[in-house]
Design an enzyme around this catalytic site. Structure first.
Site, mmCIF file in Angstrom:
data_model
loop_
_atom_site.group_PDB
_atom_site.id
_atom_site.type_symbol
_atom_site.label_atom_id
_atom_site.label_comp_id
_atom_site.label_asym_id
_atom_site.label_seq_id
_atom_site.Cartn_x
_atom_site.Cartn_y
_atom_site.Cartn_z
ATOM 1 C CG HIS A 60 -2.103 0.895 1.045
ATOM 2 N ND1 HIS A 60 -3.377 0.573 1.443
ATOM 3 C CD2 HIS A 60 -2.203 2.118 0.477
ATOM 4 C CE1 HIS A 60 -4.206 1.553 1.139
ATOM 5 N NE2 HIS A 60 -3.518 2.506 0.564
ATOM 6 N NE ARG A 64 0.961 11.262 -3.014
ATOM 7 C CZ ARG A 64 -0.190 10.846 -2.503
ATOM 8 N NH1 ARG A 64 -1.084 10.224 -3.261
ATOM 9 N NH2 ARG A 64 -0.477 11.083 -1.246
ATOM 10 C CG ASN A 94 -4.545 7.303 -5.366
ATOM 11 O OD1 ASN A 94 -3.477 6.706 -5.392
ATOM 12 N ND2 ASN A 94 -4.983 7.914 -4.290
ATOM 13 C CG HIS A 179 -10.338 3.757 0.435
ATOM 14 N ND1 HIS A 179 -9.228 4.429 0.865
ATOM 15 C CD2 HIS A 179 -11.393 4.519 0.814
ATOM 16 C CE1 HIS A 179 -9.602 5.556 1.472
ATOM 17 N NE2 HIS A 179 -10.902 5.635 1.459
ATOM 18 C CG ASP A 305 -2.445 4.587 3.176
ATOM 19 O OD1 ASP A 305 -2.147 4.925 2.007
ATOM 20 O OD2 ASP A 305 -3.525 4.899 3.711
HETATM 21 ZN ZN LIG Z 1 -7.121 3.975 0.995
#
Ligand SMILES: [Zn+2]
Length: 422
Positions: A60, A64, A94, A179, A305
């Site tokens: 996780h 970027r 993302n 998520h 994360d």
């Molecule tokens: Zn998340």
């Protein structure tokens, strides 16, 4: 080149090894793990008092790139990974653009091969543009190298889309990483809903935002028999449902991150944006429950994360600040507290950090087996040090651990013939 690592506590969760031994490496490959190896070597590393382990697998991570390289890029992110003893990284999709086509997926792999310090495994989007409506082309994404699917940052709110995703992903043997956050319940939330949100006058995120999502996804996984991975669990109310799902034999794994078993909502007091994260930091009871879930084997993966943000996104009013904190360099140190507290054994901890995450994304679990390429971490579980900006290799320095003393430090990383010393 012949390299000998002497007298370390060799911990290999894949082979189930925990012994004081030497590791002998010849031309970048592991030649043997045994007690008292007496051979001539070009270099000898004294590992007395240190853990000697295969590198971590962090599934996780937000690198970027493409699109937000002022926060992090593949080079700086994998350098931070190396510094944290994380030798395999799965990155979240993302980005800008998001990883919803094979082309973006291939570009990340190509860039990582060129610039990366450690291998990078892309996770692709579940839905196009992470809009939660139309599924991406799972088969083509897998061919391009995607190891999992996730709309991380967003929950797939439409239950039928999620159901189809689990079914479709099953045919390609890909996990769906959820998520878990019902955005209808968390909308506008800044911190955990409770005493702190009342004190600061900020909108709070109730535990239900997470648990409603967890329960729905577990039900859909039960029905479809698809492979589900629940990211960053933070609240105690999940536990009975995770127990239920285990009893039912649901095909799922669950993850948490070190900040959910180290910090509480009170880190955000004084409007500290470095502690703003999604899901938010919770209460002392939640911290204890997350530890209990790890102990019970309900949570089987610890991931960072890692979410870099620059001062542009963090040195602003609390409500405008982006959620997230960096974590690659603290994953092993902060997780090692679970061993010092006597909650789990070192070998069990490394299952959560190496073997289990590797299985989630379907890669060969790293080990110190003879003949493997040497990818080894030397870790001092007792060293205490102050976290400073200089210590951090990531491009971004956003962590609430800045200025705090933590315990456990990666001392050296061996990548085949190279020895990195920190
Ligand atoms: Zn998340």
């Amino acid at each position: 080149m012949r390299l000998l690592i002497k007298n370390g506590r060799v911990l290999d969760p894949t082979l189930g090894l925990d012994l004081i031994a030497d590791v002998y490496i010849v031309d970048g490959k592991i030649e043997g793990v045994e007690e008292n190896i007496s051979v001539s070597a070009d270099r000898i590393l004294d590992a007395h008092g240190l853990w000697v382990l295969p590198g971590l697998v962090d599934i996780h991570v937000h690198l970027r790139e493409p699109g937000e390289e002022w926060k992090e890029d593949i080079e700086s992110g994998t350098r931070a990974a190396l510094h944290g003893g994380v030798l395999r990284v799965a990155c979240m999709p993302n980005t800008k653009p998001p990883v919803d086509t094979p082309e973006v997926c291939s570009a990340i792999i190509a860039k990582a091969k060129e610039k990366g310090y450690v291998p990078v495994y892309p996770i692709a989007c579940i839905t196009k543009g992470q809009a939660g409506k139309e599924l991406t082309e799972f088969g083509r994404l897998k061919l391009a190298g995607a190891v999992a699917l996730s709309d991380d940052g967003k929950w797939v709110q439409d239950s039928e889309v999620m159901r189809k995703a689990l079914l479709y992903a099953k045919s390609f043997d890909l996990p769906i990483i959820s998520h878990p956050e019902d955005q209808a319940l968390s909308f506008g939330g800044q911190v955990n809903l409770g005493k702190l949100s009342a004190k600061l006058g900020l909108k709070g995120v109730p535990f239900t935002a997470e648990t409603v999502a967890v329960v729905r996804d577990l039900l859909l996984a039960k029905e479809t028999k698809g492979k589900l991975h629940l990211a960053h669990l933070s609240v105690k109310e999940n536990l009975p449902f995770l127990r239920w799902a285990k009893e039912e034999g649901v095909n799922f794994t669950a993850e948490t991150c070190p900040h959910y078993f180290h910090l509480t909502e009170w880190e955000c007091d004084g409007y500290n944006t470095l502690a703003k994260v999604n899901p938010p930091l919770r209460t002392e009871d939640d911290v204890l429950a997350i530890k209990q879930a790890i102990k019970e084997g309900l949570i089987e993966v610890i991931a960072s994360d890692h979410a870099p943000h620059s001062p542009l996104e963090k040195d602003v009013e609390f409500e405008l600040a982006s959620p997230g904190m960096i974590g690659l360099e603290f994953l092993l140190p902060l997780s090692s507290s679970l061993v010092r507290e006597g909650l789990i054994s070192p070998l069990k901890l490394l299952e959560l950090l190496i073997t289990n995450p590797a299985k989630v994304i379907g890669i060969e679990p790293p080990s110190l087996r003879k003949g493997e390429k040497a990818k080894i971490v030397l870790f001092d579980p007792e060293e205490e040090y102050l976290v400073t900006e200089d210590f951090i290799q990531s491009k971004s320095k956003n962590t609430p651990f800045l200025g705090k003393t933590i315990k456990g430090r990666v001392k050296k990383v061996i990548l085949e013939d190279k020895v990195y010393e920190f």
